[in-house]
Design a protein around this motif. Structure first.
Motif, PDB file in Angstrom:
ATOM      1  N   ARG A 134       0.834  -1.212   0.000  1.00 21.66           N
ATOM      2  CA  ARG A 134       0.000   0.000   0.000  1.00 21.66           C
ATOM      3  C   ARG A 134       0.867   1.260   0.000  1.00 21.66           C
ATOM      4  N   SER A 135       2.000   1.198  -0.660  1.00 23.28           N
ATOM      5  CA  SER A 135       2.930   2.333  -0.627  1.00 23.28           C
ATOM      6  C   SER A 135       3.549   2.666  -1.977  1.00 23.28           C
ATOM      7  N   TYR A 136       3.510   1.732  -2.923  1.00 23.63           N
ATOM      8  CA  TYR A 136       4.223   1.931  -4.188  1.00 23.63           C
ATOM      9  C   TYR A 136       3.718   3.160  -4.934  1.00 23.63           C
ATOM     10  N   HIS A 137       2.421   3.467  -4.796  1.00 22.31           N
ATOM     11  CA  HIS A 137       1.852   4.608  -5.536  1.00 22.31           C
ATOM     12  C   HIS A 137       2.404   5.948  -5.061  1.00 22.31           C
ATOM     13  N   TRP A 138       3.048   5.985  -3.894  1.00 24.92           N
ATOM     14  CA  TRP A 138       3.668   7.215  -3.422  1.00 24.92           C
ATOM     15  C   TRP A 138       5.115   7.351  -3.887  1.00 24.92           C
ATOM     16  N   MET A 139       5.642   6.324  -4.536  1.00 21.02           N
ATOM     17  CA  MET A 139       7.070   6.267  -4.849  1.00 21.02           C
ATOM     18  C   MET A 139       7.351   6.570  -6.314  1.00 21.02           C
ATOM     19  N   ASP A 140       8.603   6.848  -6.601  1.00 20.37           N
ATOM     20  CA  ASP A 140       9.101   6.876  -7.973  1.00 20.37           C
ATOM     21  C   ASP A 140       9.351   5.424  -8.354  1.00 20.37           C
ATOM     22  N   GLY A 141       8.325   4.776  -8.908  1.00 22.79           N
ATOM     23  CA  GLY A 141       8.354   3.340  -9.122  1.00 22.79           C
ATOM     24  C   GLY A 141       9.543   2.836  -9.923  1.00 22.79           C
ATOM     25  N   PRO A 142       9.786   3.361 -11.131  1.00 22.78           N
ATOM     26  CA  PRO A 142      10.936   2.877 -11.903  1.00 22.78           C
ATOM     27  C   PRO A 142      12.257   3.022 -11.156  1.00 22.78           C
TER      28      PRO A 142
END
Length: 289
Positions: A134-142
């Protein structure tokens, strides 16, 4: 034993502040990781002699807290978060149940994470499992996936997990609650005091396909949760879209209206959520066990 916190630079100030005031409510009201998903994660680490977990966006430490009893051999946990207050909650949750496992709390943005010096006597082989719950959407994924490829063990796995929120859940009572929030804060979903939430430009699956972690398996676990009007209001305190400070001097009025609506929808004092918890389990091609 809990090892000292380590500060890493490049923390986005707005993200660091986003959940600072909500950490205690997050620990109290946010749903945990479903048992079925914990078993999937535990299977990745089972049979390894000294497994290491890297949990990005750890929040209050829900993932490591769930894995500790499921993986008795777990040797070390690195828990990373942009919020010092969240890390304090994670420490409180994890320290009493660590047993022989060591813990490092890392105050950093996920993509800025770098492995700390290896602990005495431990092989510096990198984490065996890297999780984002529940945290990836806050991150710079690539950037996070590139970092994961750089630091992870050769046969490691990445798990990106989540189940949406009460904002995205589609039920009569959640739609009505969302409309009340919007009547106070506007139609766009808020993301703290100074921003609105923007959907990621690419799906998680697209990010993974373009990364070193392109061997992906999706697992979906239906979850039935029961809420009360009081726990929903507590949950809202922990969110970026309905934190009390967003309403300023109208929060008391909002909360009274929300409680009245939730009481009307509750059956025998209970509100039901039918969610799906999704795990995207990714490996480097050719390394799946």
């Amino acid at each position: 034993m809990t090892y000292p916190d380590e500060f890493l630079p490049s923390l986005p100030p707005q993200q660091e502040a986003l959940f600072a005031a909500a950490a205690a409510d997050y620990a109290r009201y946010r749903p945990g990781v479903p048992d079925a998903a914990v078993r999937v994660l535990a299977d990745i680490l089972r049979g390894r002699s000294a497994p290491v977990l890297l949990d990005l966006g750890t929040g209050t430490g829900q993932v490591p807290r769930a894995l500790l009893p499921a993986v008795p051999a777990l040797t070390h946990i690195e828990a990373v978060d942009v919020s010092r207050q969240m890390l304090d909650q994670a420490r409180n949750a994890l320290a009493p149940v660590l047993g022989h496992c060591t813990l490092t709390l890392v105050h950093a943005a996920a993509d800025a994470y770098e492995p700390l010096a290896p602990l005495p006597g431990e092989e510096d082989s990198g984490p065996d499992l890297i999780t984002c719950c529940r945290s990836y959407h806050w991150m710079d994924g690539p950037a996070v996936l590139t970092m994961a490829d750089r630091v992870a063990a050769p046969d490691a796995a990445v798990a990106i997990m989540g189940d949406g929120s009460l904002w995205t859940h589609d039920a009569d009572w959640t739609r009505a609650l969302r409309e009340v929030i919007q009547s106070y804060l506007g139609s766009e979903r808020r993301a703290g005091a100074s921003a609105t939430y923007a959907e990621p430009r690419r799906s998680y699956e697209e990010d993974l396909a373009a990364s070193a972690w392109s061997d992906v398996t999706e697992r979906r676990f239906p979850v039935t949760r029961t809420w009360t009007p009081a726990t929903v209001v507590g949950y809202l305190h922990s969110t970026s879209f309905a934190q009390p400070d967003l309403f300023q001097d109208r929060h008391e009025a909002f909360e009274a209206e929300a409680r009245q609506l939730l009481d009307a929808y509750a059956k025998d004092g209970v509100l039901q959520e039918e969610a799906v918890f999704t795990v995207l389990l990714a490996r480097r091609p050719g390394t799946a066990s």
